[in-house]
Design a protein around this motif. Structure first.
Motif, PDB file in Angstrom:
ATOM      1  N   VAL A 183     -15.807 -20.954  61.073  1.00  0.00           N
ATOM      2  CA  VAL A 183     -15.868 -20.268  60.325  1.00  0.00           C
ATOM      3  C   VAL A 183     -15.736 -18.849  60.716  1.00  0.00           C
ATOM      4  N   LYS A 184     -16.454 -18.377  61.169  1.00  0.00           N
ATOM      5  CA  LYS A 184     -16.969 -17.178  61.690  1.00  0.00           C
ATOM      6  C   LYS A 184     -15.180 -16.631  62.503  1.00  0.00           C
ATOM      7  N   LEU A 185     -14.737 -17.392  62.663  1.00  0.00           N
ATOM      8  CA  LEU A 185     -13.025 -16.993  63.503  1.00  0.00           C
ATOM      9  C   LEU A 185     -12.645 -17.149  62.864  1.00  0.00           C
ATOM     10  N   TYR A 186     -12.142 -18.052  61.856  1.00  0.00           N
ATOM     11  CA  TYR A 186     -11.170 -17.849  60.657  1.00  0.00           C
ATOM     12  C   TYR A 186     -11.664 -16.473  60.061  1.00  0.00           C
ATOM     13  N   ALA A 187     -12.912 -16.099  59.879  1.00  0.00           N
ATOM     14  CA  ALA A 187     -13.280 -14.733  58.984  1.00  0.00           C
ATOM     15  C   ALA A 187     -12.183 -13.818  59.951  1.00  0.00           C
ATOM     16  N   GLU A 188     -12.643 -13.350  60.760  1.00  0.00           N
ATOM     17  CA  GLU A 188     -12.083 -12.431  61.963  1.00  0.00           C
ATOM     18  C   GLU A 188     -11.022 -12.722  61.347  1.00  0.00           C
ATOM     19  N   ILE A 189      -9.762 -13.750  62.133  1.00  0.00           N
ATOM     20  CA  ILE A 189      -8.706 -13.645  61.783  1.00  0.00           C
ATOM     21  C   ILE A 189      -7.704 -13.067  60.606  1.00  0.00           C
ATOM     22  N   ALA A 190      -8.442 -13.723  59.803  1.00  0.00           N
ATOM     23  CA  ALA A 190      -7.813 -13.195  58.480  1.00  0.00           C
ATOM     24  C   ALA A 190      -8.922 -11.803  58.444  1.00  0.00           C
ATOM     25  N   ASN A 191      -9.430 -11.097  58.070  1.00  0.00           N
ATOM     26  CA  ASN A 191      -9.751  -9.309  58.375  1.00  0.00           C
ATOM     27  C   ASN A 191      -8.506  -8.748  59.060  1.00  0.00           C
ATOM     28  N   GLU A 192      -8.201  -9.902  60.206  1.00  0.00           N
ATOM     29  CA  GLU A 192      -7.341  -8.938  61.175  1.00  0.00           C
ATOM     30  C   GLU A 192      -6.101  -8.513  60.196  1.00  0.00           C
ATOM     31  N   ILE A 193      -5.808  -9.798  59.551  1.00  0.00           N
ATOM     32  CA  ILE A 193      -4.435  -9.960  59.067  1.00  0.00           C
ATOM     33  C   ILE A 193      -3.609  -8.623  57.968  1.00  0.00           C
ATOM     34  N   HIS A 194      -5.686  -8.909  56.994  1.00  0.00           N
ATOM     35  CA  HIS A 194      -5.771  -7.992  56.179  1.00  0.00           C
ATOM     36  C   HIS A 194      -5.872  -6.429  56.260  1.00  0.00           C
TER      37      HIS A 194
ATOM     38  N   PHE B  47       0.508 -22.693  34.830  1.00  0.00           N
ATOM     39  CA  PHE B  47       0.499 -21.618  34.167  1.00  0.00           C
ATOM     40  C   PHE B  47       0.583 -20.229  33.240  1.00  0.00           C
ATOM     41  N   LYS B  48       0.028 -21.321  31.682  1.00  0.00           N
ATOM     42  CA  LYS B  48      -0.233 -20.292  31.353  1.00  0.00           C
ATOM     43  C   LYS B  48      -2.208 -19.841  31.456  1.00  0.00           C
ATOM     44  N   TYR B  49      -2.799 -20.553  31.993  1.00  0.00           N
ATOM     45  CA  TYR B  49      -3.943 -20.813  32.907  1.00  0.00           C
ATOM     46  C   TYR B  49      -3.984 -19.302  33.740  1.00  0.00           C
ATOM     47  N   LEU B  50      -3.188 -19.040  34.627  1.00  0.00           N
ATOM     48  CA  LEU B  50      -3.311 -18.431  35.504  1.00  0.00           C
ATOM     49  C   LEU B  50      -2.738 -17.106  34.649  1.00  0.00           C
ATOM     50  N   GLU B  51      -2.201 -17.227  33.735  1.00  0.00           N
ATOM     51  CA  GLU B  51      -1.965 -16.026  32.848  1.00  0.00           C
ATOM     52  C   GLU B  51      -2.133 -15.411  32.688  1.00  0.00           C
ATOM     53  N   TYR B  52      -3.630 -15.850  31.975  1.00  0.00           N
ATOM     54  CA  TYR B  52      -4.470 -15.650  30.890  1.00  0.00           C
ATOM     55  C   TYR B  52      -5.795 -14.586  31.850  1.00  0.00           C
ATOM     56  N   SER B  53      -5.631 -15.576  32.897  1.00  0.00           N
ATOM     57  CA  SER B  53      -6.874 -14.967  34.228  1.00  0.00           C
ATOM     58  C   SER B  53      -6.491 -14.275  35.126  1.00  0.00           C
ATOM     59  N   ALA B  54      -5.316 -13.538  34.645  1.00  0.00           N
ATOM     60  CA  ALA B  54      -4.812 -12.810  36.770  1.00  0.00           C
ATOM     61  C   ALA B  54      -5.277 -11.298  35.793  1.00  0.00           C
ATOM     62  N   PRO B  55      -5.810 -10.831  37.471  1.00  0.00           N
ATOM     63  CA  PRO B  55      -7.252  -9.886  37.352  1.00  0.00           C
ATOM     64  C   PRO B  55      -5.821  -8.802  36.868  1.00  0.00           C
ATOM     65  N   LEU B  56      -6.348  -7.906  36.203  1.00  0.00           N
ATOM     66  CA  LEU B  56      -6.441  -6.346  35.638  1.00  0.00           C
ATOM     67  C   LEU B  56      -5.552  -5.333  37.165  1.00  0.00           C
ATOM     68  N   CYS B  57      -6.595  -5.653  38.145  1.00  0.00           N
ATOM     69  CA  CYS B  57      -6.071  -4.503  39.222  1.00  0.00           C
ATOM     70  C   CYS B  57      -5.646  -4.940  40.418  1.00  0.00           C
ATOM     71  N   GLN B  58      -5.630  -5.133  41.305  1.00  0.00           N
ATOM     72  CA  GLN B  58      -5.020  -5.360  42.648  1.00  0.00           C
ATOM     73  C   GLN B  58      -6.014  -4.265  43.546  1.00  0.00           C
ATOM     74  N   HIS B  59      -6.564  -5.219  44.805  1.00  0.00           N
ATOM     75  CA  HIS B  59      -6.995  -4.461  46.640  1.00  0.00           C
ATOM     76  C   HIS B  59      -5.191  -4.481  46.652  1.00  0.00           C
ATOM     77  N   LEU B  60      -4.291  -4.005  47.315  1.00  0.00           N
ATOM     78  CA  LEU B  60      -3.256  -4.508  48.264  1.00  0.00           C
ATOM     79  C   LEU B  60      -4.253  -4.963  49.196  1.00  0.00           C
ATOM     80  N   VAL B  61      -3.441  -5.727  50.775  1.00  0.00           N
ATOM     81  CA  VAL B  61      -3.496  -5.634  52.005  1.00  0.00           C
ATOM     82  C   VAL B  61      -2.757  -6.573  52.486  1.00  0.00           C
ATOM     83  N   PHE B  62      -2.225  -6.596  53.967  1.00  0.00           N
ATOM     84  CA  PHE B  62      -1.068  -7.665  54.062  1.00  0.00           C
ATOM     85  C   PHE B  62      -2.283  -8.862  54.136  1.00  0.00           C
TER      86      PHE B  62
END
Length: 212
Positions: free
Chosen positions: A111-122, A169-184
């Motif tokens: 879990v720690k390694l996965y989190a570190e890799i995800a953070n490196e990508i982001h 898809f309708k549920y996803l449309e309804y629950s989509a966030p209004l703002c985003q913090h973009l990362v890779f």
């Protein structure tokens, strides 16, 4: 299957050719191995229909080119097209799939390694990143796939199997966030797409959905 002329030497000179049946992309994947000076080197050949709406091999090739020097990703040896098909050859990254460590490594370490890799990508600098994969892009892709009947509820997680693709898809449309913090983002960062060596990132693969 007709093959581009540039691929022929890779196939003719291979000592071993294996079909790779893992993954759900629908692409054909083969591992080609070459015995050189008592060691073995390998490459991967992928080919698929060019008519795909999204997740094309050309998308993957473009993302891999952009990520060179930014992240440990496969080196492209060639990309070509012929008769409505796409072909991509990449060098093998030496390492072990993160998923293969589950039996021999503490879950907390994985879990720690996965989190570190995800953070490196982001943490990749997204200035001038040409690959838009925002929530709005994803919703547009999902809508197009539903329209073309490319999505089946049989592939949904158990919690969502009671829904049709349109209902979900309708549920996803309804629950989509209004703002985003973009990362890779990788776009499909499950453990079979992460290679590690000595509990360090060796590389990530299958980046057709990569972007920010």
């Amino acid at each position: 299957q007709n093959l581009p002329r540039a691929i022929k030497p890779y196939i003719d000179n291979a000592d071993k050719i294996y079909a790779i049946n893992e993954g759900k992309s629908g692409a054909w994947v083969y591992k080609l191995s070459y015995n050189k000076y008592s060691s073995e080197e390998s490459i991967y050949l992928k080919f698929d229909r060019k008519s795909r709406l999204y997740d094309r091999l050309s998308d993957e090739a473009n993302v891999l080119r952009w990520l060179q020097g930014k992240l440990k990703v496969p080196e492209i040896l060639m990309y070509d097209e012929l008769d409505g098909m796409e072909f991509l050859i990449t060098k093998e990254i030496e390492g072990t799939l993160l998923s293969n460590l589950i039996k021999e490594t503490q879950v907390s370490e994985i879990v720690k390694l996965y989190a570190e890799i995800a953070n490196e990508i982001h943490s990749i600098n997204i200035c001038n990143c040409p690959f838009s994969q925002t929530i709005y892009d994803k919703m547009k892709q999902a809508k197009a796939r539903i329209y073309h009947q490319e999505i089946s509820s049989s592939t949904f997680d158990v919690i969502n199997k009671a829904y049709t693709p349109k209902e979900l898809f309708k549920y996803l449309e309804y629950s989509a966030p209004l703002c985003q913090h973009l990362v890779f983002t990788h776009g499909d960062l499950y453990m079979n797409n992460i290679l590690v060596k000595n509990l360090q990132l060796a590389g990530v693969v299958d980046l057709a959905r990569g972007g920010c």
